[in-house]
Scaffold this active site. Structure first.
Site, short mmCIF file in Angstrom:
data_model
loop_
_atom_site.label_atom_id
_atom_site.label_comp_id
_atom_site.label_asym_id
_atom_site.label_seq_id
_atom_site.Cartn_x
_atom_site.Cartn_y
_atom_site.Cartn_z
N GLU A 1 13.76 -56.43 51.99
CA GLU A 1 13.63 -55.72 53.26
C GLU A 1 12.35 -54.86 53.31
O GLU A 1 11.77 -54.67 54.37
CB GLU A 1 14.89 -54.87 53.47
CG GLU A 1 15.08 -54.30 54.85
CD GLU A 1 14.95 -55.31 55.99
OE1 GLU A 1 14.33 -54.94 57.00
OE2 GLU A 1 15.45 -56.45 55.87
N GLY A 2 11.91 -54.35 52.15
CA GLY A 2 10.68 -53.56 52.11
C GLY A 2 9.50 -54.39 52.59
O GLY A 2 8.71 -53.95 53.44
N HIS A 3 9.38 -55.61 52.06
CA HIS A 3 8.29 -56.50 52.50
C HIS A 3 8.42 -56.81 53.99
O HIS A 3 7.43 -56.86 54.72
CB HIS A 3 8.34 -57.83 51.73
CG HIS A 3 8.12 -57.70 50.26
ND1 HIS A 3 9.10 -58.01 49.34
CD2 HIS A 3 7.05 -57.31 49.55
CE1 HIS A 3 8.63 -57.82 48.12
NE2 HIS A 3 7.39 -57.39 48.21
N GLN B 1 -2.41 -58.82 36.33
CA GLN B 1 -1.83 -57.48 36.35
C GLN B 1 -0.63 -57.34 35.41
O GLN B 1 0.02 -56.30 35.39
CB GLN B 1 -1.48 -57.05 37.78
CG GLN B 1 -0.32 -57.79 38.42
CD GLN B 1 -0.19 -57.45 39.90
OE1 GLN B 1 -0.98 -57.90 40.73
NE2 GLN B 1 0.80 -56.66 40.27
N SER C 1 11.50 -56.22 43.93
CA SER C 1 11.86 -57.57 43.49
C SER C 1 12.48 -57.54 42.10
O SER C 1 13.36 -58.33 41.77
CB SER C 1 10.62 -58.46 43.47
OG SER C 1 9.97 -58.40 44.72
N VAL D 1 11.70 -48.63 51.41
CA VAL D 1 13.00 -49.01 51.97
C VAL D 1 14.02 -48.97 50.83
O VAL D 1 13.74 -49.44 49.72
CB VAL D 1 12.93 -50.43 52.61
CG1 VAL D 1 14.30 -50.84 53.14
CG2 VAL D 1 11.89 -50.44 53.74
N MET E 1 14.03 -50.42 47.03
CA MET E 1 14.04 -51.89 46.94
C MET E 1 12.84 -52.36 46.14
O MET E 1 11.73 -51.85 46.28
CB MET E 1 14.03 -52.50 48.32
CG MET E 1 15.36 -52.32 49.00
SD MET E 1 15.55 -53.46 50.35
CE MET E 1 17.09 -52.85 51.02
N LEU F 1 10.94 -61.82 48.18
CA LEU F 1 10.80 -60.81 49.24
C LEU F 1 12.11 -60.09 49.55
O LEU F 1 13.19 -60.68 49.45
CB LEU F 1 10.27 -61.49 50.51
CG LEU F 1 8.94 -62.24 50.31
CD1 LEU F 1 8.57 -63.01 51.58
CD2 LEU F 1 7.83 -61.28 49.93
N GLY G 1 6.01 -62.18 46.17
CA GLY G 1 7.18 -62.98 46.49
C GLY G 1 8.49 -62.32 46.09
O GLY G 1 8.54 -61.14 45.79
O1 PAF Z 1 2.68 -54.90 45.00
C1 PAF Z 1 2.55 -56.11 44.69
O2 PAF Z 1 3.40 -56.95 44.98
C2 PAF Z 1 1.30 -56.55 43.95
O3 PAF Z 1 0.89 -55.59 43.03
C3 PAF Z 1 0.14 -56.96 44.86
C4 PAF Z 1 -0.35 -55.80 45.71
C5 PAF Z 1 0.60 -58.10 45.78
C6 PAF Z 1 -1.04 -57.48 44.02
O4 PAF Z 1 -0.68 -58.56 43.24
#
Ligand code: PAF
Length: 280
Positions: free
Chosen positions: A35-37, A61, A186, A176, A184, A33, A31
């Site tokens: 421009e890369g996403h 993670q 988050s 990006v 970019m 988000l 989330g």
């Molecule tokens: O790159 C990310 O945003 C995260 O590491 C991923 C791949 C969504 C896994 O939680």
């Protein structure tokens, strides 16, 4: 755009799409988000029949001292962005559904998970590989899209897919960047004005390394030293690494030729930034 929060509904929807012969493109995200996403979503739209975006801030993670609780979130803004990028399904599972109990089953990709980012963030890639494997089982994608900004993550995921014979194509798309070169991310939202200005030094360090190589320098140690020198132009920066590595194994190299990757990680105040440049 259909919003799905239940794992079983996502799984049965994916199953039914597959039965109809539809190709599923998948963009997994945490989330907030940018421009890369959106570039990943657009690629999926071009290449697949249905684009699924997931938003899940994955606790496994994050290390105990990391930013899980304050990771930036903007559910409504993200929904609008997915919709305008043409996503068909936004999958937003809750943490209790993804991990109903303390997880005891993990995916570990040995070797490439333990160096560079893995050395600074122990357990990080085990959490990434585990959640991506779970998401692949739930979303059942034909193609999954990742940004090259997280170069090591892409290596880990590709190795997981190959090692476990997962029937998913991993597509890695270019980073990006902001106009000043900052990749970019988050987490850029955490940067104050001074840190934001200073943050562009990572991409300058990579460009300086590349220039040296283009000028004919082949000793990786000289390229590392150059990248470090450029990074240290920013007062107060703490370098985690400035590396020249093999893009498949991420092992440091001595001699630079085409197809190597430059990787940098540094901290500005409390904010940790990473970037990389793949030499062609
Ligand atoms: O790159 C990310 O945003 C995260 O590491 C991923 C791949 C969504 C896994 O939680």
């Amino acid at each position: 755009m259909n919003i799905i929060t239940s794992l079983s509904e996502m799984q049965s929807t994916a199953e039914s799409l597959r039965n109809q012969g539809k190709r599923i493109g998948f963009v997994p995200t945490m989330g907030f988000l940018h421009e890369g996403h959106l570039s990943l979503m657009r690629a999926s739209r071009k290449e697949c029949d249905v684009t699924v975006v997931s938003i899940f801030v994955n606790p496994t993670q994050f290390g105990p001292q990391e930013d899980l609780d304050r990771y930036p979130r903007d559910a409504e803004g993200d929904r609008k962005k997915c919709e305008s990028a043409g996503a068909d399904i936004l999958f937003m599972p809750g943490a209790k559904e993804m991990y109903p109990e303390k997880p005891t089953v993990f995916v570990t990709v040995e070797g490439v998970s333990d160096i560079l980012e893995g050395a600074v963030r122990p357990g990080h890639f085990r959490g990434v590989a585990t959640v991506v494997a779970k998401l692949f089982n739930i979303v059942k994608p034909h193609i999954a899209y990742f940004g090259r900004k997280d170069f090591q993550q892409c290596v880990v995921i590709k190795r997981m897919v190959t090692g476990l014979n997962m029937d998913v194509e991993v597509s890695v798309l270019p980073t990006v960047r902001e106009p000043d070169g900052l990749a970019m991310s988050s987490r850029n939202a955490y940067l104050n004005a001074d840190e934001r200005r200073a943050a562009a030094v990572l991409s300058r360090a990579l460009s300086a390394g590349e220039e040296l190589i283009n000028a004919g320098v082949r000793e990786a140690e000289k390229v590392r030293a150059k990248m470090r020198a450029v990074l240290l132009q920013e007062k107060g920066i703490v370098i985690d690494y400035a590396e020249v590595a093999d893009p498949e194994t991420l092992a440091p190299v001595e001699i630079v030729n085409n197809g190597k990757v430059l990787l940098v990680a540094a901290r500005l105040g409390k904010i940790r930034l990473i970037d990389n440049l793949l030499l062609v």
